[in-house]
Design an enzyme around this catalytic site. Structure first.
Site, PDB file in Angstrom:
ATOM      1  N   HIS A 138       0.825  -1.219   0.000  1.00 38.29           N
ATOM      2  CA  HIS A 138       0.000   0.000   0.000  1.00 38.29           C
ATOM      3  C   HIS A 138       0.852   1.259   0.000  1.00 38.29           C
ATOM      4  O   HIS A 138       1.279   1.735   1.057  1.00 38.29           O
ATOM      5  CB  HIS A 138      -0.910  -0.049   1.238  1.00 38.29           C
ATOM      6  CG  HIS A 138      -1.973   0.980   1.271  1.00 38.29           C
ATOM      7  ND1 HIS A 138      -3.156   0.807   1.957  1.00 38.29           N
ATOM      8  CD2 HIS A 138      -2.062   2.215   0.714  1.00 38.29           C
ATOM      9  CE1 HIS A 138      -3.902   1.884   1.820  1.00 38.29           C
ATOM     10  NE2 HIS A 138      -3.259   2.757   1.079  1.00 38.29           N
ATOM     11  N   ARG A 186       1.978   8.973  -6.256  1.00 37.45           N
ATOM     12  CA  ARG A 186       1.523  10.273  -6.786  1.00 37.45           C
ATOM     13  C   ARG A 186       1.843  10.522  -8.249  1.00 37.45           C
ATOM     14  O   ARG A 186       1.827  11.686  -8.679  1.00 37.45           O
ATOM     15  CB  ARG A 186       2.119  11.431  -5.964  1.00 37.45           C
ATOM     16  CG  ARG A 186       2.013  11.317  -4.451  1.00 37.45           C
ATOM     17  CD  ARG A 186       0.598  11.329  -4.002  1.00 37.45           C
ATOM     18  NE  ARG A 186       0.474  11.535  -2.560  1.00 37.45           N
ATOM     19  CZ  ARG A 186      -0.605  11.155  -1.871  1.00 37.45           C
ATOM     20  NH1 ARG A 186      -1.627  10.562  -2.462  1.00 37.45           N
ATOM     21  NH2 ARG A 186      -0.684  11.394  -0.581  1.00 37.45           N
ATOM     22  N   LYS A 199      -8.713  -1.274  -5.765  1.00 40.37           N
ATOM     23  CA  LYS A 199      -8.813  -0.509  -4.521  1.00 40.37           C
ATOM     24  C   LYS A 199     -10.181   0.171  -4.483  1.00 40.37           C
ATOM     25  O   LYS A 199     -10.561   0.864  -5.430  1.00 40.37           O
ATOM     26  CB  LYS A 199      -7.710   0.556  -4.471  1.00 40.37           C
ATOM     27  CG  LYS A 199      -7.818   1.533  -3.307  1.00 40.37           C
ATOM     28  CD  LYS A 199      -7.474   0.853  -1.987  1.00 40.37           C
ATOM     29  CE  LYS A 199      -7.589   1.783  -0.785  1.00 40.37           C
ATOM     30  NZ  LYS A 199      -6.572   2.814  -0.716  1.00 40.37           N
ATOM     31  N   HIS A 254     -10.594   0.501   1.581  1.00 45.10           N
ATOM     32  CA  HIS A 254     -10.464   1.557   2.593  1.00 45.10           C
ATOM     33  C   HIS A 254     -11.846   1.649   3.243  1.00 45.10           C
ATOM     34  O   HIS A 254     -12.784   2.177   2.659  1.00 45.10           O
ATOM     35  CB  HIS A 254     -10.086   2.881   1.929  1.00 45.10           C
ATOM     36  CG  HIS A 254      -9.975   4.024   2.890  1.00 45.10           C
ATOM     37  ND1 HIS A 254      -8.868   4.838   2.955  1.00 45.10           N
ATOM     38  CD2 HIS A 254     -10.826   4.502   3.843  1.00 45.10           C
ATOM     39  CE1 HIS A 254      -9.046   5.753   3.893  1.00 45.10           C
ATOM     40  NE2 HIS A 254     -10.233   5.572   4.436  1.00 45.10           N
ATOM     41  N   HIS A 278      -5.334  -0.946   6.290  1.00 47.21           N
ATOM     42  CA  HIS A 278      -5.166  -0.039   7.428  1.00 47.21           C
ATOM     43  C   HIS A 278      -6.260  -0.103   8.508  1.00 47.21           C
ATOM     44  O   HIS A 278      -6.868   0.879   8.854  1.00 47.21           O
ATOM     45  CB  HIS A 278      -4.877   1.406   7.004  1.00 47.21           C
ATOM     46  CG  HIS A 278      -5.757   2.016   5.955  1.00 47.21           C
ATOM     47  ND1 HIS A 278      -7.123   1.913   5.964  1.00 47.21           N
ATOM     48  CD2 HIS A 278      -5.433   2.790   4.887  1.00 47.21           C
ATOM     49  CE1 HIS A 278      -7.591   2.593   4.940  1.00 47.21           C
ATOM     50  NE2 HIS A 278      -6.611   3.121   4.262  1.00 47.21           N
ATOM     51  N   ASP A 313       1.002   2.567   3.804  1.00 48.12           N
ATOM     52  CA  ASP A 313       0.103   3.603   3.279  1.00 48.12           C
ATOM     53  C   ASP A 313       0.914   4.891   3.063  1.00 48.12           C
ATOM     54  O   ASP A 313       0.463   5.987   3.408  1.00 48.12           O
ATOM     55  CB  ASP A 313      -1.082   3.830   4.221  1.00 48.12           C
ATOM     56  CG  ASP A 313      -2.193   4.646   3.557  1.00 48.12           C
ATOM     57  OD1 ASP A 313      -2.055   4.993   2.366  1.00 48.12           O
ATOM     58  OD2 ASP A 313      -3.186   4.934   4.250  1.00 48.12           O
ATOM     59  N   HIS A 315       2.619  14.298   1.404  1.00 47.52           N
ATOM     60  CA  HIS A 315       2.107  15.632   1.045  1.00 47.52           C
ATOM     61  C   HIS A 315       3.221  16.617   1.377  1.00 47.52           C
ATOM     62  O   HIS A 315       4.077  16.324   2.222  1.00 47.52           O
ATOM     63  CB  HIS A 315       0.859  15.977   1.860  1.00 47.52           C
ATOM     64  CG  HIS A 315      -0.300  15.063   1.577  1.00 47.52           C
ATOM     65  ND1 HIS A 315      -1.053  15.135   0.432  1.00 47.52           N
ATOM     66  CD2 HIS A 315      -0.826  14.046   2.302  1.00 47.52           C
ATOM     67  CE1 HIS A 315      -2.001  14.209   0.460  1.00 47.52           C
ATOM     68  NE2 HIS A 315      -1.884  13.519   1.590  1.00 47.52           N
ATOM     69  N   GLY A 352      -2.525  12.130   5.319  1.00 49.13           N
ATOM     70  CA  GLY A 352      -1.546  11.164   4.820  1.00 49.13           C
ATOM     71  C   GLY A 352      -0.171  11.433   5.389  1.00 49.13           C
ATOM     72  O   GLY A 352       0.199  12.582   5.622  1.00 49.13           O
TER      73      GLY A 352
HETATM   74  O1  DOR Z   1      -4.428   9.569   4.893  1.00 49.53           O
HETATM   75  C1  DOR Z   1      -4.613   9.108   3.776  1.00 49.53           C
HETATM   76  N1  DOR Z   1      -3.950   9.605   2.715  1.00 49.53           N
HETATM   77  N2  DOR Z   1      -5.491   8.139   3.621  1.00 49.53           N
HETATM   78  C2  DOR Z   1      -5.881   7.743   2.392  1.00 49.53           C
HETATM   79  O2  DOR Z   1      -6.743   6.895   2.300  1.00 49.53           O
HETATM   80  C3  DOR Z   1      -5.317   8.344   1.191  1.00 49.53           C
HETATM   81  C4  DOR Z   1      -4.011   8.932   1.472  1.00 49.53           C
HETATM   82  C5  DOR Z   1      -3.532   9.865   0.366  1.00 49.53           C
HETATM   83  O3  DOR Z   1      -3.555   9.438  -0.797  1.00 49.53           O
HETATM   84  O4  DOR Z   1      -3.141  10.972   0.659  1.00 49.53           O
HETATM   85 ZN    ZN Z   2      -3.780   4.685   1.142  1.00 53.27          ZN
END
Ligand code: DOR
Ligand code: ZN
Length: 433
Positions: free
Chosen positions: A58, A62, A142, A173, A227, A298, A302, A317
Site C-alpha cells: 500500500h 503520486r 482498490k 479503505h 489499514h 500507506d 504531502h 496522509g
Molecule cells: O491519509 C490518507 N492519505 N489516507 C488515504 O486513504 C489516502 C491517502 C492519500 O492518498 O493521501
Molecule cells: Zn492509502
C-alpha cells in the site's frame, strides 16, 4: 544477470535462521547455507542479517499527477533505501487509475522510473467495472468506502456486489461516509487536529468493516481490509475469519496514537486517523494471532506547505516507506517481534495474499529480492535527510536500532552504504492465476 554470493550472514528463511552463505544465480536464490563454488561477485555479510525484501502492499507514489509531493522515482528510491523491494501503488493519482488507458500510462511511468519492483491497483468507480474486468496484470482493485485524498469514493453497495462477482482481489479503505459526514457537521469550526479522530470515529471504521465483510461473505469474495485502526474492527474481523478475508495495519497505527497530535498536528493527520493506545495494542495482538497478516505503510506524502495549512485544509496522509523496516527492527531489538515475524508480515504474507509469482521467501528458486540489515546500527530518523520528495517523517527524531544497509533486487545490488545504483530499474510483478 549478475551472479552473487553473500557470505557469513544470518539468513531469515521460512524454517528458521541459517548461518552461512546465500548464493544467487540468474537473479534467483540458488543455495542457502554453505556455498563452496566461487561466484563472479562475493560480498562479506559478517554480522548482518538477510531478510526477504519487504513488499509494501500500500503506497501512494503520486505519479502521474502530483509531482510536488512525490513521483515514482523518488518514492521508489525511498523504498529501496528502506529495504522495500516491491511496492503496490494506489490509484488515486491524476488521472486516477480507473481505465485501461490510465493503467497503461502508469505502467510506462513506473517501468521508466521505478528503482524497485512494482504492482498496480485499479480504482473502483461507480461505472468502471467493465474496464476492471478487461484489465490485465493488476494486483487487484482498490475501493474507497470513505472519502479521502482523490475523488474515488464509492458508497453504492450495488457496485460492490457487482465488483465481487468479478472475482478480483479487492483491497478496501473501510470508513463509513455517512458517519464521517454527520461528525463533520457536529465538529464544524474546530481547528485542532485532534478533532480528526472524533470526526473519523472508531464507529465510522467499524461500521464500514462490518458492511463490507457481510457482503464479502455473501459472495465468497477475496476481500482485504487495509489499514485497520481500531479494536472494534479487529473483533469484527475475528467473527468473519476465513482464508478469503484478510487485513493489514500500517506502521503509523502500530507506533503512534492520537497523543501525537499535540506535538505534530497535521503532520500526523491521516485517514483512518490515529487512535488510542488500546486500539494500538489490539492491532499488535491481531497481528500475532494471524487475524491481520501484513504490515503496510500507506506511504502518502504531502508537501510541508500543504501540511502547514489549518486543520480543515491540510490533506491527510503520512510518508512511511523508508521507516517500515527500521520501526519493526527496533521492535525486534526490544524482543517484541522476531525476525521471522518481520519476514512474514512484510514479505511472505503480502506475496501470498497478492499471489505474486516467485517472491516473498528466502528459498531456492525464489527471486533474490533481499533486505540486508544491520541489527546493531543506531540512527535517528531524518539525520541524513529523506529520500521521499516530501522531505519529512512522522517519526523524525526517533532513535531506532536496526537498519537496512544493502538492498538486492533479482541479484542486483540496488543500494549500499547510502548509495543508490541509479541505473537499476525494477519490473512489474506477475501473479499466479
Ligand atoms: O491519509 C490518507 N492519505 N489516507 C488515504 O486513504 C489516502 C491517502 C492519500 O492518498 O493521501
Ligand atoms: Zn492509502
Amino acid at each position: 544477470m549478475i551472479d552473487l554470493v553473500l557470505r557469513n550472514a544470518t539468513i531469515v528463511t521460512p524454517t528458521g535462521l541459517v548461518n552461512g552463505d546465500l548464493g544467487i544465480l540468474g537473479g534467483k536464490i540458488y543455495k542457502i547455507g554453505k556455498v563452496t563454488e566461487k561466484f563472479a561477485r562475493e560480498k562479506d555479510c559478517s554480522g548482518l542479517f538477510i531478510l526477504p525484501g519487504a513488499i509494501d502492499m500500500h503506497v501512494h507514489f503520486r505519479d502521474p499527477g502530483f509531482p510536488a509531493k512525490e513521483d515514482f522515482g523518488t518514492g521508489s528510491a525511498a523504498a529501496a533505501f528502506g529495504g522495500v523491494t516491491t511496492v503496490f501503488d494506489m490509484p488515486n493519482t491524476n488521472p486516477p487509475t480507473l481505465t485501461i488507458k490510465a493503467l497503461e500510462e502508469k505502467r510506462k511511468i513506473a517501468a521508466a522510473k521505478s528503482h524497485v519492483n512494482f504492482g498496480l491497483y485499479m480504482g473502483l468507480a461507480q461505472d468502471n467495472l467493465e474496464e476492471i474486468n478487461l484489465a490485465h496484470g493488476i494486483a487487484g482493485v482498490k475501493a474507497f468506502m470513505g472519502s479521502t485524498t482523490g475523488n474515488l469514493l464509492v458508497c453504492d453497495l450495488n457496485v460492490y456486489e457487482k465488483l465481487f462477482e468479478l472475482g478480483k482481489f479487492v483491497i478496501v479503505h473501510a470508513e463509513d461516509e455517512h458517519v464521517i459526514k454527520e461528525n463533520t457537521k457536529k465538529y464544524a469550526g474546530t481547528e485542532n487536529t485532534s478533532v480528526h479522530s472524533l470526526i473519523r470515529s472508531p464507529k465510522a471504521a467499524y461500521q464500514a468493516v462490518k458492511t463490507i465483510l457481510h457482503l464479502a461473505k455473501k459472495y465468497n469474495a477475496r476481500v482485504h481490509v487495509t489499514h485497520l485502526s481500531t479494536e472494534l474492527e479487529v473483533e469484527e474481523l475475528r467473527k468473519f475469519k476465513s482464508e478469503k478475508v484478510t487485513a493489514d495495519c500500517t506502521t503509523h497505527h502500530l507506533y503512534l496514537t492520537q497523543a501525537a497530535y499535540a506535538e505534530r498536528g497535521n503532520f500526523v493527520k491521516v485517514n483512518p486517523p490515529l487512535r488510542t493506545n488500546d486500539d494500538r495494542q489490539a492491532l499488535w495482538k491481531g497481528l500475532k494471532e494471524g487475524l491481520l497478516q501484513a504490515v503496510t505503510t500507506d506511504h502518502a506524502p504531502h508537501t510541508k506547505a500543504e501540511k502547514e495549512q489549518p486543520y480543515s485544509l491540510a490533506p491527510s496522509g503520512v510518508p512511511g516507506v523508508e521507516t517500515l523496516l527500521p520501526l519493526l527492527l527496533e521492535s525486534v531489538n526490544h524482543g517484541e517481534l522476531t525476525l521471522r515475524d518481520v519476514a512474514q508480515f512484510t514479505s511472505t504474507n503480502p506475496a501470498a495474499l497478492l499471489r505474486i509469482k516467485g517472491k516473498g521467501k528466502i528459498e531456492a528458486g525464489y527471486d533474490a529480492d533481499l533486505a540486508i540489515v544491520d541489527m546493531s546500527k543506531e540512527m535517528t530518523v531524518g539525520q541524513n535527510g529523506y529520500k521521499t520528495k516530501c522531505g519529512w517523517s512522522p517519526y523524525s527524531g526517533w532513535r531506532l536500532k536496526g537498519w537496512p544497509v544493502v538492498t538486492v533486487i533479482e541479484g542486483n545490488i540496488v543500494c549500499e552504504n547510502g548509495e543508490l545504483n541509479a541505473k537499476f530499474r525494477g519490473r512489474e510483478v506477475t501473479y499466479e492465476s
